[in-house]
Write a protein that holds these residues in place. Structure first.
Motif, PDB file in Angstrom:
ATOM      1  N   GLY A   3       0.810  -1.206   0.000  1.00  0.00           N
ATOM      2  CA  GLY A   3       0.000   0.000   0.000  1.00  0.00           C
ATOM      3  C   GLY A   3       0.846   1.259   0.000  1.00  0.00           C
ATOM      4  O   GLY A   3       2.051   1.229   0.234  1.00  0.00           O
ATOM      5  N   PRO A   4       0.197   2.395  -0.252  1.00  0.00           N
ATOM      6  CA  PRO A   4       0.886   3.676  -0.214  1.00  0.00           C
ATOM      7  C   PRO A   4       1.235   4.057   1.223  1.00  0.00           C
ATOM      8  O   PRO A   4       0.700   3.483   2.172  1.00  0.00           O
ATOM      9  N   ALA A   6       1.279   5.911   4.836  1.00  0.00           N
ATOM     10  CA  ALA A   6       0.120   6.188   5.689  1.00  0.00           C
ATOM     11  C   ALA A   6      -0.514   7.558   5.453  1.00  0.00           C
ATOM     12  O   ALA A   6      -1.721   7.699   5.568  1.00  0.00           O
ATOM     13  N   THR A   8      -0.780   9.182   2.688  1.00  0.00           N
ATOM     14  CA  THR A   8      -1.212   9.323   1.300  1.00  0.00           C
ATOM     15  C   THR A   8      -2.720   9.216   1.202  1.00  0.00           C
ATOM     16  O   THR A   8      -3.327   8.323   1.779  1.00  0.00           O
ATOM     17  N   ARG A   9      -3.331  10.140   0.472  1.00  0.00           N
ATOM     18  CA  ARG A   9      -4.776  10.078   0.202  1.00  0.00           C
ATOM     19  C   ARG A   9      -4.981   9.349  -1.113  1.00  0.00           C
ATOM     20  O   ARG A   9      -4.162   9.440  -2.023  1.00  0.00           O
ATOM     21  N   ILE A  10      -6.081   8.645  -1.220  1.00  0.00           N
ATOM     22  CA  ILE A  10      -6.428   7.912  -2.434  1.00  0.00           C
ATOM     23  C   ILE A  10      -7.716   8.500  -2.969  1.00  0.00           C
ATOM     24  O   ILE A  10      -8.719   8.544  -2.259  1.00  0.00           O
ATOM     25  N   HIS A  42      -0.236  11.908  -3.651  1.00  0.00           N
ATOM     26  CA  HIS A  42      -1.480  11.174  -3.487  1.00  0.00           C
ATOM     27  C   HIS A  42      -1.731  10.286  -4.705  1.00  0.00           C
ATOM     28  O   HIS A  42      -1.128  10.468  -5.756  1.00  0.00           O
ATOM     29  N   TYR A  58       0.456   8.385  -9.574  1.00  0.00           N
ATOM     30  CA  TYR A  58       1.030   8.547  -8.238  1.00  0.00           C
ATOM     31  C   TYR A  58       2.388   9.216  -8.355  1.00  0.00           C
ATOM     32  O   TYR A  58       3.221   8.800  -9.155  1.00  0.00           O
ATOM     33  N   THR A  89     -10.161   4.559   1.403  1.00  0.00           N
ATOM     34  CA  THR A  89      -9.172   4.098   2.380  1.00  0.00           C
ATOM     35  C   THR A  89      -8.270   3.088   1.667  1.00  0.00           C
ATOM     36  O   THR A  89      -8.603   2.606   0.579  1.00  0.00           O
ATOM     37  N   THR A  90      -7.168   2.725   2.292  1.00  0.00           N
ATOM     38  CA  THR A  90      -6.301   1.711   1.682  1.00  0.00           C
ATOM     39  C   THR A  90      -7.021   0.367   1.606  1.00  0.00           C
ATOM     40  O   THR A  90      -6.814  -0.395   0.664  1.00  0.00           O
ATOM     41  N   LEU A  93      -9.221   0.521  -1.399  1.00  0.00           N
ATOM     42  CA  LEU A  93      -8.391   0.403  -2.600  1.00  0.00           C
ATOM     43  C   LEU A  93      -8.042  -1.056  -2.859  1.00  0.00           C
ATOM     44  O   LEU A  93      -8.111  -1.524  -3.998  1.00  0.00           O
ATOM     45  N   SER A  94      -7.695  -1.793  -1.819  1.00  0.00           N
ATOM     46  CA  SER A  94      -7.374  -3.216  -1.973  1.00  0.00           C
ATOM     47  C   SER A  94      -8.565  -3.987  -2.526  1.00  0.00           C
ATOM     48  O   SER A  94      -8.415  -4.824  -3.421  1.00  0.00           O
TER      49      SER A  94
END
Length: 115
Positions: A3-4, A6, A8-10, A42, A58, A89-90, A93-94
């Motif tokens: 993941g990006p 902590a 980092t905004r997605i 981000h 990114y 959220t991460t 995203l997953s």
């Protein structure tokens, strides 16, 4: 999946994006349409019309990274809005990258432990 960082905004770019777009045109869309800074570290996610291809832009270590993912079957879940951005959220995203509907995840049922 790694993941990006902590902080980092997605962001999902709602609506449809021309998947022929590359670094420069996606960065311009982030600036003009989404009103965000593409060089701020981000993640910005875009989806094509058919829904089976995503691109993620990114900024990392002094350069833009462009990632793509295509589903063999099905479509990526996407917000219904025609424009704007949606924050993820991460974990969401997953789910998105695995082809699951991140908008309505199903909670796993845990069996009761015997006492």
């Amino acid at each position: 999946m790694i993941g990006p960082p902590a902080n980092t905004r997605i962001w999902i770019a709602a609506g449809v994006t021309d998947m022929r777009s590359g670094f420069n045109s996606l960065a311009a869309k982030v600036q003009m349409v989404l009103e965000k800074d593409p060089y701020g570290g981000h993640v910005f996610i875009f989806r094509g019309r058919r829904g089976d291809l995503l691109k993620a832009l990114y900024w990392s270590d002094g350069g833009l990274c462009l990632f793509a993912k295509r589903l063999e079957k099905g479509r990526f879940a996407w917000p219904r809005a025609d424009a704007g951005v949606v924050a993820l959220t991460t974990a969401q995203l997953s789910l998105l990258l695995e082809g699951f509907d991140w908008r309505q995840p199903v909670e796993a049922v845990r069996p009761r432990s015997a006492l």
